[in-house]
Motif scaffolding. Structure first.
Motif, PDB file in Angstrom:
ATOM      1  N   THR A   1      -8.723  -0.367  -3.418  1.00 45.68           N
ATOM      2  CA  THR A   1      -7.318  -0.778  -3.482  1.00 45.68           C
ATOM      3  C   THR A   1      -7.081  -2.062  -2.689  1.00 45.68           C
TER       4      THR A   1
ATOM      5  N   LEU B   1       0.828  -1.209   0.000  1.00 46.10           N
ATOM      6  CA  LEU B   1       0.000   0.000   0.000  1.00 46.10           C
ATOM      7  C   LEU B   1       0.862   1.258   0.000  1.00 46.10           C
TER       8      LEU B   1
ATOM      9  N   GLN C   1       2.011   2.126  -3.244  1.00 47.65           N
ATOM     10  CA  GLN C   1       0.964   2.651  -4.128  1.00 47.65           C
ATOM     11  C   GLN C   1       0.446   4.008  -3.673  1.00 47.65           C
TER      12      GLN C   1
ATOM     13  N   THR D   1      -4.811   5.958  -4.211  1.00 47.06           N
ATOM     14  CA  THR D   1      -4.888   4.872  -3.233  1.00 47.06           C
ATOM     15  C   THR D   1      -5.631   5.308  -1.981  1.00 47.06           C
TER      16      THR D   1
END
Lengths: 283, 283, 283
Positions: free
Chosen positions: C269, C251, C254, C262
């Protein structure tokens, strides 16, 4: 064990689908009880299952209701389950506590014990057009025995719970959502995809986190087990009354427990049966 | 006893209708309290009554609110009821526990003690266009004393309960349904037929089953009796404060307790009255 | 103290507004925690404050979530607050009990600890178009630690609470209202005026009555304090697992904790990140 009335599909180790397949209307009879107990044994011991979808393989019926034509001894004489309670209570109490998340994808009728079953699962998604929920027992003179007087007020509040229980009426998906009886009603054409997408998503998450969250929620939201047996006792006592037998007899004569207009529209039917001659006077 | 402010109609031995008829606005005063106690005595002892509909005979008002112009001693000095609590608490606690199912058919205003009354009944159906519910007391400086801080959070959750209680606002039928304050809001033109059909249906069911279900639901959903008296004490203490007297005085000058714009739109009125000069500073 | 991430405006002695202003996305980090503790000290001791509005000064974000990139020791090593619990629990428990009425005016994302914050306030009003609520933790492998497994079932029922918690999905204002996650969703263009009018109204009422009502409601609706610490312990244990670290790493790669797609669409996501190679097998 080979399931005869449950179609169990392991989509992945973490995601199981269980379809009720007891034609013609998915009654909950002795065979279904035995199979549900077996399924719970599996769910309690399997180390990987994280999400279970319950759905129906039968048009118009999710789980019609308890098979009241079956000899009660077939269920009552089963070996005691872990809770020591009546097998149906045992199933429902264990169902709410299995580590996996359980989802009812409700299309068709889920009345009486069928409603009790979905209320014991964790999450209820319903078809807006085709779901019908209800506790019809009071309409026959019986007290619902599988825990709804405990579970429903905690879910929808005292007022709506009493309305649902004493009216013995049918609740469609849309009204069931407004009342909180189900999480959400979805257009029937979208229900299957929605539930599958939801379940696949959760099944990919860390099952330890899923299980720990469920345990925390259970600790503050489940009814104490000991609330349930007096309700089951009240069911059996009320089911034996002559007036309840009279009403049930009328319903059987009109097609109860068959694929019939009576089963499709049981809520309406209950409003039209003859009131037994000797109204109860005791209090 | 001859009822003067209640019109009691026994449609059948099992179905009673009670219409509030205390013109001009159905205030809950000493006479109403006495009659409600008498009605409860009847409901507790009658062996056949299974369903009671509460409704209003007065346009625009279901039960306006407590009659705060009446001498409090007229109620306070009544003989103690079975609970031993203040007569109004005694009435509401007994109302929730009568064996019969009680239904409020709400058309018009049900504020303050009127809202407390409907919250103590089992089922609330409201007119979408004409029902107005609210707890206006905080807008006057008083604490609602008839149990809403206990009953409403259990019904609608802490957040909506706090909003309703501290805003002292009016809630129409539609919003009351969305919040769960009432079971359901129905188009005004359909309300009477809907409630009658519902009540007749339930009244034909076996009253033993109806009563047993209610008892099971009550056991898990009613607030303990002992929660209520401190709230009633807080009401009286808050009602005696000079600032509450000031606000009440302003409201009386604007038509409180009369058929008036102030009563029709009490929620709005409360937002416009003058704030007393000495704001409270104690904590 | 000078607040850096809270903009505190005393509109009147009785009405305070607190805007979160920690660009770019209102993460809840050590500085925010310190300031919220300070604010609670003020709210607990100020004799006149009656209503507090919490809102955001940042487009798209109310309170994004906990700052998981910050060194946990910065918070863990803070002096104990009055409850003796972890500082975040201490803040939330105290927040629910401050004498003033607290209102969350939710526009933008309130996920994870942001959702925990709004659930600890008294009243939640949300932008229909721009509010996004959710508990995304399970999607990362973590257990929400700030009390939602205790607060949410009491607010929305077991079924919807489990759905929200295990799905880690985003809930928009409209669905959040249908579920009871927020009091009400309002058109975004109306939200600010609605909340201001509501808060000004309540702030002019007698603060003693407001506080007494809140205390009565709290007594019957708050979770016991001792429910919370095991959940926080479970959060830290789950956050340390390698699989949670793996997901969090993905995460962050991203755009987590930045103004990013995100963060805007975190719910989506989470459904797309790679499942760590070693799925958990323990139970």
């Amino acid at each position: 064990m080979t399931y005869k009335q449950l179609r169990v599909t392991r989509t992945s180790p973490a995601l199981w689908r269980v379809a009720f397949d007891a034609p013609p209307i998915n009654l909950i009879g002795p065979q279904m009880v035995v199979e549900l107990r077996e399924l719970l044994d599996e769910l309690e011991s399997d180390p990987l299952v994280s999400v279970v979808i319950f759905e129906s393989a039968i048009e118009d019926y999710f789980l019609a209701h308890w098979d009241i034509a079956a000899d009660p001894e077939l269920v009552n004489s089963l070996p005691k389950g872990p809770t020591g309670y009546h097998p149906w209570l045992d199933i429902l109490i264990r169902l709410s506590k299995v580590p996996a998340i359980t989802i009812s994808a409700i299309r068709g009728r889920a009345r009486g014990a069928g409603s009790e079953f979905v209320l014991a699962t964790d999450i209820r998604f319903a078809s807006r057009e085709k779901a019908v929920l209800g506790q019809f027992e009071v309409g026959t003179g019986a007290v619902p025995g599988g825990g709804t007087p405990s579970r429903l007020p905690r879910l929808v509040g005292r007022g709506r719970a009493l309305e649902i229980l004493v009216s013995a009426s049918d609740y469609d998906g849309e009204l069931a959502e407004r009342y909180g009886y189900v999480n959400r009603a979805l257009p029937d054409a979208e229900l299957s995809d929605f539930v599958t997408t939801f379940a696949e998503r959760v099944s990919k998450f860390d099952l330890r986190a899923v299980q720990e969250v469920k345990a925390f929620v259970n600790a503050v939201s489940l009814a104490p087990d000991e609330e349930f047996p007096p309700q089951m006792d009240a069911f059996w006592a009320s089911a034996r009354r002559p007036e309840t037998q009279d009403r049930a007899g009328q319903l059987f004569a009109q097609g109860l427990q068959q694929a019939s207009e009576t089963e499709l529209n049981l809520g309406d039917t209950l409003g039209r049966i003859e009131v037994p001659e000797q109204p109860p006077r005791a209090r």
